[in-house]
Design a protein around this motif. Structure first.
Motif, PDB file in Angstrom:
ATOM      1  N   ASP A 264       0.956  -1.136  -0.143  1.00  0.00           N
ATOM      2  CA  ASP A 264      -0.036  -0.096   0.131  1.00  0.00           C
ATOM      3  C   ASP A 264       0.901   1.357   0.022  1.00  0.00           C
ATOM      4  O   ASP A 264       0.306   2.559   0.153  1.00  0.00           O
ATOM      5  CB  ASP A 264      -0.937  -0.012   1.069  1.00  0.00           C
ATOM      6  CG  ASP A 264      -0.077  -0.007   2.502  1.00  0.00           C
ATOM      7  OD1 ASP A 264       0.965  -0.060   2.613  1.00  0.00           O
ATOM      8  OD2 ASP A 264      -0.762   0.122   3.523  1.00  0.00           O
ATOM      9  N   THR A 419       4.739   2.485   4.104  1.00  0.00           N
ATOM     10  CA  THR A 419       3.255   2.049   3.956  1.00  0.00           C
ATOM     11  C   THR A 419       2.387   3.054   4.227  1.00  0.00           C
ATOM     12  O   THR A 419       2.669   4.054   4.737  1.00  0.00           O
ATOM     13  CB  THR A 419       2.964   1.079   5.184  1.00  0.00           C
ATOM     14  OG1 THR A 419       1.489   0.734   5.169  1.00  0.00           O
ATOM     15  CG2 THR A 419       3.309   1.576   6.717  1.00  0.00           C
ATOM     16  N   GLY A 420       1.149   3.121   3.354  1.00  0.00           N
ATOM     17  CA  GLY A 420       0.289   4.238   3.785  1.00  0.00           C
ATOM     18  C   GLY A 420      -0.530   4.011   4.969  1.00  0.00           C
ATOM     19  O   GLY A 420      -1.410   4.943   5.120  1.00  0.00           O
ATOM     20  N   ASP A 421      -0.218   2.969   5.604  1.00  0.00           N
ATOM     21  CA  ASP A 421      -0.956   2.678   6.971  1.00  0.00           C
ATOM     22  C   ASP A 421      -0.073   2.602   8.068  1.00  0.00           C
ATOM     23  O   ASP A 421       0.517   1.523   8.328  1.00  0.00           O
ATOM     24  CB  ASP A 421      -1.919   1.271   6.675  1.00  0.00           C
ATOM     25  CG  ASP A 421      -2.823   1.107   8.126  1.00  0.00           C
ATOM     26  OD1 ASP A 421      -2.466   1.800   8.895  1.00  0.00           O
ATOM     27  OD2 ASP A 421      -3.666   0.390   7.732  1.00  0.00           O
ATOM     28  N   VAL A 422       0.020   3.740   8.837  1.00  0.00           N
ATOM     29  CA  VAL A 422       0.939   3.395  10.026  1.00  0.00           C
ATOM     30  C   VAL A 422       0.873   2.432  10.907  1.00  0.00           C
ATOM     31  O   VAL A 422       1.632   1.645  11.462  1.00  0.00           O
ATOM     32  CB  VAL A 422       1.085   4.799  10.446  1.00  0.00           C
ATOM     33  CG1 VAL A 422       1.842   4.862  11.773  1.00  0.00           C
ATOM     34  CG2 VAL A 422       1.707   5.812   9.590  1.00  0.00           C
ATOM     35  N   GLU A 423      -0.437   2.277  11.181  1.00  0.00           N
ATOM     36  CA  GLU A 423      -0.644   0.999  12.135  1.00  0.00           C
ATOM     37  C   GLU A 423      -0.256  -0.208  11.612  1.00  0.00           C
ATOM     38  O   GLU A 423       0.307  -1.002  12.335  1.00  0.00           O
ATOM     39  CB  GLU A 423      -2.073   1.048  12.499  1.00  0.00           C
ATOM     40  CG  GLU A 423      -2.666   1.757  13.556  1.00  0.00           C
ATOM     41  CD  GLU A 423      -3.986   1.783  13.870  1.00  0.00           C
ATOM     42  OE1 GLU A 423      -4.562   0.585  13.817  1.00  0.00           O
ATOM     43  OE2 GLU A 423      -4.600   2.756  14.413  1.00  0.00           O
ATOM     44  N   ARG A 424      -0.559  -0.333  10.460  1.00  0.00           N
ATOM     45  CA  ARG A 424      -0.047  -1.590   9.880  1.00  0.00           C
ATOM     46  C   ARG A 424       1.395  -2.137   9.508  1.00  0.00           C
ATOM     47  O   ARG A 424       1.917  -2.765   9.893  1.00  0.00           O
ATOM     48  CB  ARG A 424      -0.676  -1.748   8.204  1.00  0.00           C
ATOM     49  CG  ARG A 424      -0.210  -3.032   7.610  1.00  0.00           C
ATOM     50  CD  ARG A 424      -0.819  -2.964   6.124  1.00  0.00           C
ATOM     51  NE  ARG A 424      -0.365  -4.071   5.410  1.00  0.00           N
ATOM     52  CZ  ARG A 424      -0.075  -4.135   4.034  1.00  0.00           C
ATOM     53  NH1 ARG A 424      -0.526  -2.705   3.322  1.00  0.00           N
ATOM     54  NH2 ARG A 424       0.308  -5.182   3.366  1.00  0.00           N
ATOM     55  N   ASN A 440       8.092   4.607   7.496  1.00  0.00           N
ATOM     56  CA  ASN A 440       8.195   5.631   6.540  1.00  0.00           C
ATOM     57  C   ASN A 440       9.452   6.585   6.810  1.00  0.00           C
ATOM     58  O   ASN A 440       9.382   7.828   6.510  1.00  0.00           O
ATOM     59  CB  ASN A 440       6.879   6.643   6.459  1.00  0.00           C
ATOM     60  CG  ASN A 440       5.881   5.534   5.963  1.00  0.00           C
ATOM     61  OD1 ASN A 440       5.941   4.473   5.203  1.00  0.00           O
ATOM     62  ND2 ASN A 440       4.655   6.124   6.119  1.00  0.00           N
TER      63      ASN A 440
END
Ligand code: NAD
Length: 482
Positions: A264, A419-424, A440
């Protein structure tokens, strides 16, 4: 710039060395001599350890109120800051680090660590009481370990030295620093700053030297703690000696970290960030993310972007602010890296950028930023630390496979998840066996414990953990009642 040191900083003075051997420091860009220092021998190490021993046992440095030590550390920081330009430029000449990195990483980082540990020691609980099994209170004390041998490599000489010196001095220890011969000049500037700051004699001493001085220091009977940063091969030898002597040791060693690009991630952002994370200091960085793990279905796109990035990096004079990649530290180091590039080709990896010496630069130990695609994680170029501007791009199919590949390496020092989703990304980062990992991006922080899993080392620097490494813990037990 010309530095000519004929003496050693021991016991608060510049003293004539016992050794007659001279270390000529070569500018990595011009290949010309830029200065000299003595090469300390074991008698010089004896003198430095004796001074540090006297300072620890007799002068009261360790008995000072923490606030008084903190004041001295802050004066030391101020004196380093006054010399920040000289320090940054000296290191850039010594080892080829681009000046835009050398200013923060050498010019100012030392002062940053000193100020951080000065602040910490003002507040740090050195004694606490605890309830035990029996009546009465247990007094738990943290006492400084004693004389610290600090041995560092040439790649980030000021920061790596100060990650040891600042917490050691804050704790009340005294220090003998052995810088690498390649970067002995900037270590002497640090000594000048220490003298100007009024550190008591013997609290900080510098013995530029090679293996003889290093071995003498690590095994010296007057040393209480060894803190080493360098290669895993040398770290194993030092760890063996420390084990035999039952001497506490911190080992900050090599790395082969993974940058995991998740499916992502925005490819342009992720790959743009890899300039700082994968090629810092011309690749001569223990935390360099040299294995880029890319999702198989976007592999071609990511490999192309990484290839374009490498081709776009300006290679040249490290004093030019436009330069992204300067020379490596020595001719020997360049040959070693070229050996790895040949190995990569022989293993069947596909060279997509670089691979040689830049044609436009006749002098200096330059290498082109180099990218290998179609790399398997079991290839030598994916397993061993190359310590130059060479990275590998490896495909994976699932997040679980990415984790397995990242962990399937002898080292475990650093890493990053894109990633576009920091939690992931954070959830995935929890599964990587490594001492530090960024989301990131990747930047070391004074307050974040830093160190390695597996062959990347033992112990932690930075943060309160880095201070704890310079204390012994003592329990004073309450009176025994019937
Ligand atoms: P190196 O191990 O050859 O030398 C490091 C230091 O140890 C130098 O001062 C050297 O003179 C001294 N030394 C060498 N042999 C010795 C011995 N037998 N006994 C005592 N001292 C000895 O390392 P290098 O090639 O100069 O530095 C690059 C290595 O350092 C890389 O592997 C890199 O990953 C590692 N490094 C680790 C960190 C970290 O924090 N984990 C940071 C920077 C560099």
């Amino acid at each position: 710039m010309k530095h000519d040191y004929t003496s050693l900083f021991i016991d608060g003075q510049w003293v004539a060395p016992h050794s007659a051997d001279v270390n000529t420091v070569i500018n990595a860009t011009t290949e010309e001599a830029m200065g000299r220092t003595p090469i300390s021998d074991s008698a010089d190490v004896d003198a430095a350890v004796a001074a540090a021993r006297r300072a620890f046992d007799g002068t009261g440095w360790s008995d000072l109120e923490p606030a008084a030590r903190a004041d001295t550390l802050e004066r030391f920081a101020h004196e380093l800051e006054k010399r920040s330009t000289l320090i940054a430029e000296t290191v850039t000449a010594e080892n080829g680090m681009p000046i835009t990195l050398s200013v923060p990483a050498n010019g100012y980082s030392g002062a940053g660590f000193l100020r951080y540990y000065a602040g910490l020691i003002r507040e740090f609980p050195l004694e606490e009481t605890r309830a035990g099994d029996r009546p009465g209170e247990i007094l738990v004390r943290r006492e400084p370990l004693g004389v610290v041998a600090a041995l560092v490599p040439w790649n980030y000489p000021q920061a790596l030295a100060m990650m040891k010196i600042a917490p050691a001095l804050a704790a009340g220890c005294t220090v003998v620093l052995k810088p690498a011969l390649e970067t002995a000049l900037d270590a002497n500037i640090m000594a000048e700053a220490a003298a100007a700051a009024g550190l008591p004699p013997g609290v900080f001493n510098v013995v530029p030297g090679g293996i003889e001085a290093g071995q003498a220091l690590v095994a010296h009977p007057g040393v209480d703690k060894v803190s080493f940063t360098g290669s895993t091969a040398t770290g194993r030898i030092i760890g063996e000696v420390a084990g035999r002597l039952l001497r506490p040791v911190t080992l900050e060693l090599g790395g082969k970290s993974a940058a995991i690009v998740l499916d992502d991630a925005d490819v342009a952002t992720a790959v743009g960030g890899l300039a700082e994370v994968s090629f810092p200091n011309n690749g001569q960085t223990c935390t360099a993310n040299t294995r880029v793990l890319a999702p198989a279905r976007r592999y071609a796109q990511i490999l192309d972007a990484v290839t374009d990035l490498a081709k776009s990096l300006t290679v040249g004079d490290p004093f030019d602010p436009a330069t992204a990649v300067g020379p490596v530290v020595s001719a020997r180091q360049r040959e070693r890296i070229e050996g790895y590039i040949a190995t990569g080709r022989g293993e069947g990896a596909r060279l997509t950028a670089g691979g040689g010496r830049p044609a436009h630069l006749e002098r200096g130990w330059f290498l082109e930023p180099t990218v290998f695609g179609d790399v398997r994680n079991d290839m030598v170029i994916a397993r061993e630390e190359i310590f130059g501007p060479v990275i590998t791009v490896i495909p994976y199919r699932t997040d679980t496979e990415a984790v397995e590949l990242a962990n399937d390496n002898e080292y475990g020092l650093a890493g990053s998840v894109w990633t576009g989703d920091v939690e992931r990304g954070t959830a995935l980062a929890r599964r990587i066996r490594t001492g530090t990992i960024g989301i990131n991006g990747y930047r070391i922080d004074n307050a974040a414990p830093f160190g390695g899993y597996k062959a990347s080392g033992l112990g932690r620097e930075n943060g309160p953990e880095g201070l704890m490494a310079y204390f012994q813990t003592k329990s004073i037990l309450p009176p025994v009642t019937a």
